[in-house]
Design a protein around this motif. Structure first.
Motif, short mmCIF file in Angstrom:
data_model
loop_
_atom_site.label_atom_id
_atom_site.label_comp_id
_atom_site.label_asym_id
_atom_site.label_seq_id
_atom_site.Cartn_x
_atom_site.Cartn_y
_atom_site.Cartn_z
N SER A 1 0.80 -1.22 0.00
CA SER A 1 0.00 0.00 0.00
C SER A 1 0.84 1.27 0.00
O SER A 1 0.29 2.38 0.08
CB SER A 1 -0.93 0.01 1.22
OG SER A 1 -0.19 0.01 2.42
N TYR A 2 2.14 1.15 -0.11
CA TYR A 2 3.04 2.29 0.04
C TYR A 2 2.72 3.41 -0.95
O TYR A 2 2.80 4.60 -0.61
CB TYR A 2 4.49 1.84 -0.14
CG TYR A 2 5.50 2.93 0.10
CD1 TYR A 2 5.75 3.39 1.38
CD2 TYR A 2 6.20 3.51 -0.96
CE1 TYR A 2 6.68 4.39 1.62
CE2 TYR A 2 7.13 4.51 -0.74
CZ TYR A 2 7.37 4.95 0.56
OH TYR A 2 8.28 5.95 0.78
N CYS A 3 2.36 3.07 -2.16
CA CYS A 3 2.10 4.09 -3.18
C CYS A 3 0.61 4.26 -3.48
O CYS A 3 0.24 4.75 -4.56
CB CYS A 3 2.86 3.74 -4.47
SG CYS A 3 4.65 4.03 -4.33
N ASP A 4 -0.23 3.89 -2.54
CA ASP A 4 -1.67 4.12 -2.74
C ASP A 4 -1.98 5.61 -2.82
O ASP A 4 -2.94 6.03 -3.46
CB ASP A 4 -2.47 3.49 -1.60
CG ASP A 4 -2.56 1.97 -1.73
OD1 ASP A 4 -2.04 1.43 -2.73
OD2 ASP A 4 -3.14 1.32 -0.84
N THR A 5 -1.17 6.44 -2.14
CA THR A 5 -1.26 7.89 -2.24
C THR A 5 0.15 8.44 -2.40
O THR A 5 1.13 7.69 -2.36
CB THR A 5 -1.88 8.51 -0.97
OG1 THR A 5 -0.94 8.42 0.11
CG2 THR A 5 -3.17 7.78 -0.58
N ASP A 6 0.26 9.76 -2.57
CA ASP A 6 1.56 10.40 -2.68
C ASP A 6 2.04 10.93 -1.33
O ASP A 6 3.04 11.66 -1.26
CB ASP A 6 1.51 11.56 -3.68
CG ASP A 6 1.55 11.07 -5.11
OD1 ASP A 6 2.03 9.95 -5.34
OD2 ASP A 6 1.10 11.81 -6.00
N ALA A 7 1.34 10.58 -0.27
CA ALA A 7 1.63 11.16 1.04
C ALA A 7 3.01 10.77 1.57
O ALA A 7 3.64 11.54 2.31
CB ALA A 7 0.57 10.74 2.04
N LEU A 8 3.51 9.59 1.20
CA LEU A 8 4.76 9.11 1.77
C LEU A 8 5.98 9.48 0.92
O LEU A 8 7.00 9.92 1.45
CB LEU A 8 4.69 7.59 1.97
CG LEU A 8 3.63 7.11 2.95
CD1 LEU A 8 3.59 5.59 3.00
CD2 LEU A 8 3.89 7.69 4.34
N ASN A 9 5.86 9.30 -0.40
CA ASN A 9 7.01 9.57 -1.26
C ASN A 9 6.50 9.87 -2.67
O ASN A 9 6.44 8.97 -3.51
CB ASN A 9 7.97 8.38 -1.26
CG ASN A 9 9.32 8.72 -1.84
OD1 ASN A 9 9.45 9.55 -2.73
ND2 ASN A 9 10.35 8.04 -1.35
N SER A 10 6.15 11.11 -2.90
CA SER A 10 5.49 11.46 -4.17
C SER A 10 6.40 11.22 -5.37
O SER A 10 5.94 10.73 -6.41
CB SER A 10 5.04 12.92 -4.14
OG SER A 10 6.15 13.79 -3.93
N SER A 11 7.69 11.54 -5.24
CA SER A 11 8.61 11.38 -6.37
C SER A 11 8.77 9.91 -6.75
O SER A 11 8.64 9.53 -7.93
CB SER A 11 9.96 11.99 -6.01
OG SER A 11 10.89 11.79 -7.06
N LEU A 12 9.05 9.08 -5.75
CA LEU A 12 9.22 7.64 -6.01
C LEU A 12 7.94 7.02 -6.53
O LEU A 12 7.95 6.27 -7.52
CB LEU A 12 9.68 6.93 -4.74
CG LEU A 12 9.82 5.41 -4.82
CD1 LEU A 12 10.90 5.02 -5.82
CD2 LEU A 12 10.13 4.83 -3.44
N CYS A 13 6.82 7.34 -5.89
CA CYS A 13 5.56 6.69 -6.26
C CYS A 13 5.04 7.14 -7.62
O CYS A 13 4.40 6.36 -8.33
CB CYS A 13 4.51 6.93 -5.17
SG CYS A 13 4.87 5.99 -3.66
N GLU A 14 5.33 8.37 -8.00
CA GLU A 14 4.96 8.81 -9.35
C GLU A 14 5.70 7.98 -10.39
O GLU A 14 5.12 7.56 -11.39
CB GLU A 14 5.29 10.30 -9.52
CG GLU A 14 4.91 10.83 -10.90
CD GLU A 14 5.26 12.29 -11.07
OE1 GLU A 14 4.98 12.84 -12.17
OE2 GLU A 14 5.83 12.90 -10.14
N TRP A 15 6.98 7.74 -10.13
CA TRP A 15 7.78 6.91 -11.05
C TRP A 15 7.26 5.48 -11.08
O TRP A 15 7.15 4.86 -12.14
CB TRP A 15 9.24 6.95 -10.61
CG TRP A 15 10.14 6.02 -11.38
CD1 TRP A 15 10.28 5.95 -12.74
CD2 TRP A 15 11.02 5.05 -10.83
NE1 TRP A 15 11.21 4.99 -13.07
CE2 TRP A 15 11.68 4.42 -11.93
CE3 TRP A 15 11.34 4.66 -9.53
CZ2 TRP A 15 12.62 3.41 -11.74
CZ3 TRP A 15 12.28 3.66 -9.35
CH2 TRP A 15 12.91 3.04 -10.45
N VAL A 16 6.89 4.94 -9.92
CA VAL A 16 6.35 3.58 -9.85
C VAL A 16 5.08 3.47 -10.68
O VAL A 16 4.92 2.53 -11.47
CB VAL A 16 6.08 3.19 -8.38
CG1 VAL A 16 5.25 1.90 -8.30
CG2 VAL A 16 7.39 3.02 -7.61
#
Length: 349
Positions: free
Chosen positions: A191-206
């Protein structure tokens, strides 16, 4: 009595030779291919070490954006035995072993052998969001590096096998915590990238890479990656810390030093280590308030910030917080790291 005096003089001579070797300032570097069954290919491992004169001058970690660090390729290793520091890099633009030459070099100058694998898929032309997010493979890379370094003909006679530590920066910091005994919670990772709250840069790339963490095979994510041969761990801005099962931090038995870069209250949650330090029985915690997460990158070349902006990299790779230069912040980090590892690995029996 004469025999005891001779033995004493011999021991003193050996100690002086070791001190002079580590104080000579010469640092050698070698590239080692380390087999990894789990990766299905060799790991590219860089090893820095106290050296005698010789070898070929090289610059490590230099790129379009970053200044390189000099070393002597294949220089002969200095006389003596040295503690081993395993080094784990982060992900992204500076996500490779040689980008950490700025910290590996001073450690080698102070009498440590430093071995760092480049974690596959985390950087460069073969960068992969899917491979980067397989966080449980990174500690395995470290264990394979330790196995191979202990067996390597060039180093095995120069290592103090009972004095091994690990240093990790950014995602390498979470790798260090895993080696120390923390375990990933597969549900949190999914669930780490379910939102951008934790790491927007990394999760956008994911997401842009088409990776769905919920669909990834996380069967092995929560496995135990502790390596009991490692006696000390230091993590600088470890991330992502949100994916760990928090209760496992209390089971870590080795000393751990945790450092955050930035002002308390402004440190991103995904690298915030203060509560982790409270949970680990033998941990210390500090901050460098005028630094940023990008202060662990190599020193930027003139114009690098403008190039990064023109290429829309998305991250302020040359930004260092408030006031001091990256070179000054590096000097403080180097002092902290050398002091911590000297205390942990050079003073213990």
């Amino acid at each position: 009595m004469k025999l005891l005096m001779k033995i004493s003089l011999m021991l003193c001579a050996i100690a002086i030779m070791q001190q002079s070797a580590s104080a000579s300032g010469d640092v050698g570097v070698r590239q080692v291919a380390v087999p990894s069954k789990e990766r299905g290919s060799d790991l590219a491992v860089t090893v820095w070490y106290p050296a005698d004169s010789g070898g070929k001058p090289v610059s490590l970690g230099e790129s379009l954006f970053f200044v390189g660090t000099p070393a002597m390729l294949d220089a002969p290793i200095a006389y003596g035995k040295f503690p081993l520091v395993l080094l784990s890099h982060g992900a992204g633009l500076a996500g490779n072993a040689q980008a950490l030459s700025w910290i590996a070099m001073p450690l080698a100058k102070q009498g440590f052998v430093v071995a760092a694998p480049t974690h596959p898929g985390n950087t460069g032309a073969n960068r992969s969001a899917a491979e980067t997010m397989k966080l449980w493979l990174r500690p395995a890379d470290i264990t394979e590096t330790l196995n191979a370094t202990r067996k390597n003909a060039a180093f095995r006679e120069h290592l103090e096998l009972n004095k091994v530590g690990i240093l990790g920066l950014s995602m390498g910091g979470s790798t260090a915590l895993a080696i120390a005994g923390a375990r990933i919670d597969s549900k949190r990772l999914a669930s780490y990238c379910d939102t951008d709250a934790l790491n927007s840069s990394l999760c956008e790339w994911v997401r842009q890479s088409g990776v769905d963490l919920h669909a990834m095979d996380l069967t092995l994510a929560g496995r135990d990656n502790e390596d009991a041969r490692v006696r000390f761990a230091m993590a600088i801005d470890p991330g992502p810390v949100d994916v760990f099962e928090f209760s496992t931090f209390s089971r870590i038995s080795i000393p751990v030093v945790l450092v955050n870069l930035g002002q308390p209250g402004k440190i991103p949650l995904t690298v915030q280590a203060a509560k982790i330090a409270e949970a680990i029985p033998h941990a210390t915690y500090s901050t460098i308030e005028d630094a940023s997460h990008f202060s662990m990158f190599p020193e930027c070349k003139p114009g690098a910030a403008e190039i990064a902006e023109s290429e829309d990299l998305g991250d302020p790779i040359c930004s260092d917080g408030r006031g001091r230069s990256r070179n000054e912040i590096h000097a403080q980090l180097i002092d902290m790291v050398v002091t911590a590892f000297s205390r942990a690995l050079k003073t213990s029996p």
